[in-house]
Design a protein around this motif. Structure first.
Motif, PDB file in Angstrom:
ATOM      1  N   LYS A 197       0.829  -1.209   0.000  1.00  0.00           N
ATOM      2  CA  LYS A 197       0.000   0.000   0.000  1.00  0.00           C
ATOM      3  C   LYS A 197       0.859   1.253   0.000  1.00  0.00           C
ATOM      4  CE  LYS A 197      -4.337   1.613   2.008  1.00  0.00           C
ATOM      5  NZ  LYS A 197      -5.113   1.213   0.827  1.00  0.00           N
ATOM      6  N   GLU A 198       2.015   1.200   0.654  1.00  0.00           N
ATOM      7  CA  GLU A 198       2.915   2.351   0.660  1.00  0.00           C
ATOM      8  C   GLU A 198       3.371   2.701  -0.750  1.00  0.00           C
ATOM      9  OE1 GLU A 198       6.142   1.630   3.302  1.00  0.00           O
ATOM     10  OE2 GLU A 198       4.890   1.529   5.102  1.00  0.00           O
ATOM     11  N   LEU A 199       3.402   1.718  -1.647  1.00  0.00           N
ATOM     12  CA  LEU A 199       3.796   1.948  -3.033  1.00  0.00           C
ATOM     13  C   LEU A 199       2.579   1.974  -3.961  1.00  0.00           C
ATOM     14  CD1 LEU A 199       7.076  -0.169  -3.348  1.00  0.00           C
ATOM     15  CD2 LEU A 199       6.793   2.253  -2.820  1.00  0.00           C
ATOM     16  N   LYS A 200       1.412   2.264  -3.369  1.00  0.00           N
ATOM     17  CA  LYS A 200       0.165   2.445  -4.126  1.00  0.00           C
ATOM     18  C   LYS A 200      -0.259   1.185  -4.868  1.00  0.00           C
ATOM     19  CE  LYS A 200       0.929   7.430  -4.697  1.00  0.00           C
ATOM     20  NZ  LYS A 200       0.099   7.708  -3.509  1.00  0.00           N
ATOM     21  N   VAL A 201      -0.141   0.064  -4.186  1.00  0.00           N
ATOM     22  CA  VAL A 201      -0.637  -1.214  -4.690  1.00  0.00           C
ATOM     23  C   VAL A 201      -1.568  -1.785  -3.631  1.00  0.00           C
ATOM     24  CG1 VAL A 201      -0.044  -3.555  -5.413  1.00  0.00           C
ATOM     25  CG2 VAL A 201       1.438  -1.645  -6.059  1.00  0.00           C
ATOM     26  N   ASP A 202      -2.779  -2.162  -4.028  1.00  0.00           N
ATOM     27  CA  ASP A 202      -3.769  -2.711  -3.098  1.00  0.00           C
ATOM     28  C   ASP A 202      -3.840  -4.224  -3.229  1.00  0.00           C
ATOM     29  OD1 ASP A 202      -4.466  -0.173  -2.226  1.00  0.00           O
ATOM     30  OD2 ASP A 202      -6.013   0.065  -3.749  1.00  0.00           O
ATOM     31  N   VAL A 203      -3.534  -4.918  -2.166  1.00  0.00           N
ATOM     32  CA  VAL A 203      -3.703  -6.364  -2.098  1.00  0.00           C
ATOM     33  C   VAL A 203      -4.339  -6.681  -0.753  1.00  0.00           C
ATOM     34  CG1 VAL A 203      -1.808  -6.976  -3.662  1.00  0.00           C
ATOM     35  CG2 VAL A 203      -1.340  -6.631  -1.231  1.00  0.00           C
ATOM     36  N   LEU A 204      -4.992  -7.838  -0.658  1.00  0.00           N
ATOM     37  CA  LEU A 204      -5.638  -8.229   0.591  1.00  0.00           C
ATOM     38  C   LEU A 204      -4.896  -9.413   1.198  1.00  0.00           C
ATOM     39  CD1 LEU A 204      -9.384  -8.041  -0.482  1.00  0.00           C
ATOM     40  CD2 LEU A 204      -8.221  -6.547   1.137  1.00  0.00           C
ATOM     41  N   PRO A 205      -4.541  -9.328   2.469  1.00  0.00           N
ATOM     42  CA  PRO A 205      -3.894 -10.470   3.125  1.00  0.00           C
ATOM     43  C   PRO A 205      -4.885 -11.616   3.311  1.00  0.00           C
ATOM     44  CG  PRO A 205      -4.339  -8.729   4.717  1.00  0.00           C
ATOM     45  CD  PRO A 205      -4.699  -8.171   3.376  1.00  0.00           C
ATOM     46  N   LEU A 206      -4.450 -12.822   3.023  1.00  0.00           N
ATOM     47  CA  LEU A 206      -5.330 -13.972   3.181  1.00  0.00           C
ATOM     48  C   LEU A 206      -5.792 -14.120   4.626  1.00  0.00           C
ATOM     49  CD1 LEU A 206      -6.642 -16.501   1.978  1.00  0.00           C
ATOM     50  CD2 LEU A 206      -4.487 -17.729   2.379  1.00  0.00           C
ATOM     51  N   SER A 207      -4.955 -13.736   5.567  1.00  0.00           N
ATOM     52  CA  SER A 207      -5.320 -13.872   6.974  1.00  0.00           C
ATOM     53  C   SER A 207      -6.522 -13.013   7.346  1.00  0.00           C
ATOM     54  CB  SER A 207      -4.129 -13.506   7.865  1.00  0.00           C
ATOM     55  OG  SER A 207      -3.717 -12.171   7.631  1.00  0.00           O
ATOM     56  N   SER A 208      -6.824 -11.973   6.546  1.00  0.00           N
ATOM     57  CA  SER A 208      -7.979 -11.127   6.860  1.00  0.00           C
ATOM     58  C   SER A 208      -9.298 -11.856   6.622  1.00  0.00           C
ATOM     59  CB  SER A 208      -7.936  -9.840   6.029  1.00  0.00           C
ATOM     60  OG  SER A 208      -8.132 -10.106   4.649  1.00  0.00           O
ATOM     61  N   PHE A 209      -9.272 -12.993   5.933  1.00  0.00           N
ATOM     62  CA  PHE A 209     -10.472 -13.791   5.690  1.00  0.00           C
ATOM     63  C   PHE A 209     -10.622 -14.923   6.701  1.00  0.00           C
ATOM     64  CE2 PHE A 209      -9.360 -11.892   1.649  1.00  0.00           C
ATOM     65  CZ  PHE A 209     -10.573 -11.540   1.099  1.00  0.00           C
ATOM     66  N   ALA A 210      -9.675 -15.053   7.619  1.00  0.00           N
ATOM     67  CA  ALA A 210      -9.639 -16.214   8.498  1.00  0.00           C
ATOM     68  C   ALA A 210      -9.710 -15.805   9.961  1.00  0.00           C
ATOM     69  CB  ALA A 210      -8.371 -17.023   8.239  1.00  0.00           C
ATOM     70  N   THR A 211     -10.168 -16.716  10.787  1.00  0.00           N
ATOM     71  CA  THR A 211     -10.193 -16.495  12.228  1.00  0.00           C
ATOM     72  C   THR A 211      -9.072 -17.244  12.930  1.00  0.00           C
ATOM     73  OG1 THR A 211     -11.738 -18.345  12.536  1.00  0.00           O
ATOM     74  CG2 THR A 211     -12.692 -16.155  12.211  1.00  0.00           C
ATOM     75  N   ARG A 212      -8.413 -18.145  12.198  1.00  0.00           N
ATOM     76  CA  ARG A 212      -7.291 -18.895  12.744  1.00  0.00           C
ATOM     77  C   ARG A 212      -6.076 -18.684  11.847  1.00  0.00           C
ATOM     78  NH1 ARG A 212     -11.623 -22.832  13.507  1.00  0.00           N
ATOM     79  NH2 ARG A 212     -11.200 -23.666  11.434  1.00  0.00           N
ATOM     80  N   PRO A 213      -4.870 -18.937  12.363  1.00  0.00           N
ATOM     81  CA  PRO A 213      -3.667 -18.787  11.530  1.00  0.00           C
ATOM     82  C   PRO A 213      -3.772 -19.615  10.252  1.00  0.00           C
ATOM     83  CG  PRO A 213      -3.059 -19.091  13.832  1.00  0.00           C
ATOM     84  CD  PRO A 213      -4.536 -19.333  13.749  1.00  0.00           C
ATOM     85  N   THR A 214      -3.330 -19.034   9.165  1.00  0.00           N
ATOM     86  CA  THR A 214      -3.402 -19.708   7.877  1.00  0.00           C
ATOM     87  C   THR A 214      -2.117 -19.464   7.112  1.00  0.00           C
ATOM     88  OG1 THR A 214      -4.742 -19.928   5.869  1.00  0.00           O
ATOM     89  CG2 THR A 214      -4.429 -17.702   6.721  1.00  0.00           C
ATOM     90  N   ARG A 215      -1.913 -20.201   6.021  1.00  0.00           N
ATOM     91  CA  ARG A 215      -0.733 -20.005   5.195  1.00  0.00           C
ATOM     92  C   ARG A 215      -0.737 -18.573   4.657  1.00  0.00           C
ATOM     93  NH1 ARG A 215       0.575 -23.375  -0.405  1.00  0.00           N
ATOM     94  NH2 ARG A 215       2.518 -22.252  -0.943  1.00  0.00           N
ATOM     95  N   PRO A 216       0.402 -17.873   4.706  1.00  0.00           N
ATOM     96  CA  PRO A 216       0.402 -16.459   4.282  1.00  0.00           C
ATOM     97  C   PRO A 216       0.217 -16.320   2.776  1.00  0.00           C
ATOM     98  CG  PRO A 216       2.638 -17.172   4.773  1.00  0.00           C
ATOM     99  CD  PRO A 216       1.731 -18.292   5.202  1.00  0.00           C
ATOM    100  N   GLY A 217      -0.673 -15.434   2.393  1.00  0.00           N
ATOM    101  CA  GLY A 217      -0.925 -15.205   0.974  1.00  0.00           C
ATOM    102  C   GLY A 217      -1.540 -13.841   0.748  1.00  0.00           C
ATOM    103  N   LEU A 218      -1.597 -13.445  -0.518  1.00  0.00           N
ATOM    104  CA  LEU A 218      -2.180 -12.165  -0.902  1.00  0.00           C
ATOM    105  C   LEU A 218      -3.203 -12.387  -2.006  1.00  0.00           C
ATOM    106  CD1 LEU A 218       1.077  -9.986  -1.142  1.00  0.00           C
ATOM    107  CD2 LEU A 218      -0.517 -10.121   0.793  1.00  0.00           C
ATOM    108  N   LEU A 219      -4.340 -11.719  -1.895  1.00  0.00           N
ATOM    109  CA  LEU A 219      -5.380 -11.783  -2.926  1.00  0.00           C
ATOM    110  C   LEU A 219      -5.222 -10.586  -3.844  1.00  0.00           C
ATOM    111  CD1 LEU A 219      -7.830 -13.632  -3.621  1.00  0.00           C
ATOM    112  CD2 LEU A 219      -9.265 -11.907  -2.514  1.00  0.00           C
TER     113      LEU A 219
END
Length: 502
Positions: free
Chosen positions: A449-471
């Motif tokens: 986001k600091e470089l003006k790119v929008d991605v969503l962290p996969l963890s934002s869709f989860a309530t438990r720890p999950t494999r790290p990823g970007l949507l």
């Protein structure tokens, strides 16, 4: 010189003839403001229209019009040709500033408490998809290619509807919406998605999120449990929370929702929310055995299934998968769809297909929300569908999205090697990129986001720890922006990696 009133007070009014605001409106607003602030006391005299017009260098008719407005709204008393005074009882008396000054003060924090459900929704908002009103940029998820929407066609259809509008169309509509649009949807869903229904079952809503909210209100009592895919859509989690329900995170695997885990975790659940055509955010389809198992659970337990078919039109290999709704023989599936992903987000139109047994209760609940959706947008969408523009636009978008996905995969493999693993998908408007083990996807999204790119962290869709990823969303991003965005994302991830290893 400014005119003094009979009480000795002077009215200072600034008139700007270049502001675009009518002069009489400026006079009216200025006097009204001084009345409310207490600088012109109740019962006090106002200058004559002739004197004030002379002082302000405006026509007397302008001042007469302003005074008449003040009289009509109860701020002044008297009649034309006689003395005009500030009304003795003001309509906005409680809004007047306290004696001794006119400076507005911020009110103290009220000790009242909000509901637990509201506080939960505040927490969920931080993990939800961003709602942005600026132009799409790489790689904002959930945004269609608004740059290719046929706005001229839409505008022509809208103008025609307004030109031929009948009086009855401007009255209240029905809670289920505009019947011709529901009929058009019945035909489209039957042929394109295998949804078997009639127009009486189709409920038009102001976006699919309102549909989920209505479904949660209809199906859940406070404390009732509802299955939700893990990771899954926060909009459903928020709708269940707003209804007082409790979301139970049910894991997904390569075949989609693990129904047996749902039975184990919450055997008494009243509802299950699924994205069977393309799981959000992981992207797999719910397998046929799992679909049948889920339907068997609902039939045996008396539970309900909410099927969110959010972007099923965009499949690039073979025909779109048939909806789960088409397999339902017991009337337990509520099907949710949206126009936002296939036209433009601000159209704010979605729909539910509800079982016949729930038509009356959905109509009742809807009538206490906003009663009915706006007529004009529904009417224009009806014409857009029945005249063939809708399906032509979908075909055009499908071809374009395939090209944009290929561009993202190509540039991603070249620019993001070792930083983010991006693989192609058979369908959809987003791709999931996997970060190296041990990465923090929230930190990665913030760095992007600091470089003006929008991605969503996969963890934002989860309530438990999950494999790290970007949507990563690509549908609303032109190829040049995909190329530039990929380079900036690589730069952000590389900086983050160096920072972590330093």
């Amino acid at each position: 010189m400014p005119r003094r009133t009979s009480s000795g007070r002077i009215i200072h009014l600034h008139i700007d003839p270049e502001s675009g605001v009518p002069i009489y409106q400026q006079v009216y607003t200025g006097i009204r403001q001084r009345i409310l602030e207490g600088r012109l006391p109740a019962g006090g005299g106002l200058p004559s229209t002739r004197a004030l017009a002379r002082d302000l260098c405006v026509s007397r008719s302008t001042v007469i019009q302003a005074y008449e407005q003040l009289r009509l709204e109860g701020y002044a008393e008297g009649r034309i040709g006689a003395a005009t005074r500030v009304a003795s009882t003001l309509p906005d008396y409680s809004l007047r500033a306290p004696a001794g000054g006119f400076t507005a003060r911020r009110p103290a924090a009220h000790p009242g408490r909000t509901s637990a459900r509201a506080r939960e929704l505040v927490g969920l908002t931080a993990r939800s998809l961003d709602v942005m009103d600026e132009a799409p940029r790489a790689f904002r998820a959930g945004v269609p290619a608004v740059d290719i929407f046929p706005v001229d066609t839409w505008g022509r259809l809208m103008a025609r509807r307004w030109r031929l509008v009948q009086a009855r169309s401007l009255s209240y509509g029905r809670p289920f919406g505009f019947l011709p649009l529901r009929q058009a949807l019945t035909e489209y869903l039957g042929s394109a998605r295998g949804v078997r229904c009639d127009a009486e079952q189709v409920l038009i809503v102001n976006g699919s999120q309102q549909g989920l909210d209505l479904a949660a209100q209809v199906l859940l009592d406070p404390g009732d449990q509802a299955w939700l895919e893990e990771p899954g859509y926060n909009g459903a989690r928020g709708a269940f929370a707003a209804a007082g329900g409790t979301s139970v995170a049910v894991p997904v695997d390569e075949e989609g929702l693990v129904v047996k885990e749902g039975r184990r975790l919450a055997p008494q659940a009243r509802a299950a929310f699924v994205t069977p055509s393309r799981q959000l955010p992981l992207g797999m389809a719910l397998s046929l055995p799992r679909r049948l198992e889920l339907l068997e659970w609902a039939k045996g337990s008396g539970g309900w299934i909410i099927e969110d078919d959010y972007d099923s039109e965009f499949r690039y290999v073979g025909r779109p998968l048939a909806a789960l709704h088409g397999l339902d023989t017991s009337g337990c599936v509520i099907y949710a769809g949206t126009f936002s992903k296939v036209t433009f987000p601000s159209v704010r139109l979605g729909y539910l297909v509800v079982p016949s047994a729930l038509v009356d209760v959905f109509a009742a609940v809807r009538s206490f929300a906003d009663f009915a959706p706006p007529w004009l947008t529904q009417a224009v969408m009806t014409d857009f569908m029945t005249e063939g523009h809708f399906e032509r636009h979908i075909r055009r978008m499908r071809a374009l999205y395939k090209e944009r996905q290929e561009a993202l995969v190509s540039h991603g493999r070249r620019e993001l090697a070792g930083l983010l693993e991006v693989q192609p998908s058979d369908a959809g408007m987003t791709l999931l990129g996997w970060l190296p083990p041990g990465s923090n996807d929230v930190a990665a999204a913030a760095a992007a986001k600091e470089l003006k790119v929008d991605v969503l962290p996969l963890s934002s869709f989860a309530t438990r720890p999950t494999r790290p990823g970007l949507l990563l969303g690509y549908a609303g991003v032109r190829e040049r922006e995909i190329r530039d965005g990929t380079s900036r994302l690589a730069q952000a991830l590389d900086l983050l990696r160096n920072r972590r290893t330093a």
